[in-house]
Design an enzyme around this catalytic site. Structure first.
Site: not given
Ligand SMILES: [Fe+2]
Ligand SMILES: [Fe+2]
Length: 473
Positions: A331-332, A335, A360, A386-387
């Site tokens: 999910h991240d 980044k 990200h 997801h954000h």
């Molecule tokens: Fe995130």
């Molecule tokens: Fe996370």
């Protein structure tokens, strides 16, 4: 169109052949029997004629010719003699004068002239009338040879025709006898034909039709049960051979099927291995991102397990539960594209830094969107969304409610719970009540209400996952 059975075809062709044979045999038999009967009748007529001749001669020799009528009368009264006439030849008429019209044929007809002219018997068979008869005209030829020397009494040359006998006989008895014999032969032939047909029909049924049906049935059972067709069921060599051939063929097919099944199993194993390799690789990529971003320990593992729990409790199909479990570690992943000085900046971000940090999700989506694999496609969606927030106030696209993919809505709850409940470099871990309180307040705000309800019912399970994979040693 309904096709005829083997039995029908065989019986039909057999009947055709047998009928032709029977007709030929009957015609030949009838012809020969008629010839035989005719010969027998002629012989009997000849015997009578000889009898008349002998009688007349003996009367003549005894010098009692004037008494011959008694004799002729007796002859005529014999069973089947219907008419008897003496024919007096020209030579005899000259010598002894005209005869007695009661017994003598005074006006000779064509048949008589023919018999006397040629010195040969003439037979006239009238067999098709209601009362069939035979007329026989026998000439008497003068001869000096033998015991009976005609030339002693008759003043004629050797070989001259003295006269003859014209006798008519009733042959109804013969004709009836012949008809009975023919009827018996015909009946026996018909019975024989019937017997052959019935017997052939039975034979074909017992030795062809029934075994054939049985073979088909047993073959199907044999294929399904994988047991051979029992050979002792068949009486004939041919059907036993066919059953043997089938058994060989069947065992080959079964062997091939086994081979295919084994290959298929190997393929499935291989597929499983590829799938699990992909899952592990994806998870490892998530861990790499976690390390690089200096996230709290086990964050990736925990988010994965929370997401799996929420997906299961929501009642998603197992396939989708597996997919979100495999994809949520990334999910991240975006980044990885955020510069170190921003990612590791202590303290608060300024506006520009916030904007860069909020890139990200888009960076993660860019990284993953090119794959056609289900896991990576799901991971791309989760990274991208997801954000986002249920009420549309999230980023990067401000999606709302159902517009946000269910996987991303699930990961949002899991990710925020873990961020608040774990200690971070910039904050202490929040007490559980405070975390639960905030998530409750964000029901329908940040989060999907249905997922918040599931979370509330399963807070203990979330805490258990955290305790199993804690952020601090
Ligand atoms: Fe995130
Ligand atoms: Fe996370």
């Amino acid at each position: 169109m309904k096709k005829p059975s083997i039995r029908t075809i065989t019986v039909k062709s057999l009947i055709n052949v047998l009928l032709v044979i029977a007709i030929i045999v009957l015609v030949i038999t009838a012809y020969n029997f008629r010839a035989l009967s005719k010969k027998a009748i002629e012989n009997q007529a000849l015997a009578y004629v000889e009898l008349v001749k002998a009688g007349l001669t003996s009367h003549m020799k005894a010098g009692i010719m004037n008494l011959r009528d008694y004799y002729l009368k007796e002859i005529q009264q014999l069973d089947n003699v219907s008419e008897l006439k003496i024919i007096r030849g020209d030579n005899v008429s000259k010598q002894f004068g005209a005869g007695n019209p009661v017994w003598e044929r005074i006006n000779p007809d064509d048949k008589v002239r023919k018999a006397l002219g040629r010195s040969e018997p003439v037979f006239v068979l009238n067999e098709f009338s209601l009362h069939p008869t035979i007329r026989v005209i026998i000439p008497y030829v003068a001869t000096s040879k033998g015991a009976l020397n005609c030339l002693v009494c008759h003043a004629v040359d050797e070989g001259a025709v003295l006269g003859g006998v014209d006798i008519k006989m009733d042959v109804t008895q013969y004709r009836n006898q012949a008809a009975i014999v023919m009827a018996v032969i015909f009946t026996i032939s018909a019975l024989a034909l019937l017997l052959v047909v019935v017997n052939t029909s039975r034979t074909i049924r017992s030795f062809v039709q029934i075994p054939l049906e049985e073979l088909v049935e047993k073959a199907m059972i044999s294929y399904n049960s994988r047991l051979p067709v029992p050979l002792e069921k068949f009486n004939s060599k041919e059907f036993t051979n066919v059953a043997e051939e089938f058994n060989m063929f069947n065992s080959q097919i079964i062997a091939h099927q086994e081979e295919l099944r084994e290959k298929n199993r190997q393929l499935l194993d291989l597929n499983d291995e590829i799938e699990s390799t992909l899952r592990e690789t994806v998870f490892t990529m998530g861990v790499i991102e976690e390390q690089r971003s200096k996230e709290t320990a086990n964050h990736t593992k925990r988010v994965t397990l929370y997401s799996q729990l929420l997906a299961e409790k929501l009642g998603l199909p197992q396939e989708q539960v597996d997919l979100i479990t495999a994809a949520s570690p990334l999910h991240d992943i975006g980044k990885l594209g955020i510069p170190d000085e921003i990612l590791f900046k202590p303290g608060l971000f300024n506006e520009d830094e916030h904007r860069i940090m909020e890139n990200h999700p888009a960076i993660g989506y860019e990284m993953l969107q090119h794959s056609q694999r289900d896991i990576l496609m799901a991971a791309a969606t989760i990274a991208h969304e997801h954000h986002e927030k249920w009420d549309g106030s999230g980023y990067p696209r401000g999606l709302k409610g159902d517009e946000i993919h269910i996987y991303a809505r699930i990961v949002a709850v899991a990710d925020v719970f873990d961020a608040l409940y774990s200690p971070r470099v910039y904050k202490e871990a929040w007490p559980l009540e405070q975390v639960v309180d905030l998530i409750g307040k964000e029901r329908g705000g940040h989060f999907d209400p249905a997922l918040v309800d599931i979370f509330m019912d399963n807070v203990n399970a979330f805490v258990a996952i955290y305790d199993r994979y804690p952020a601090t040693e």
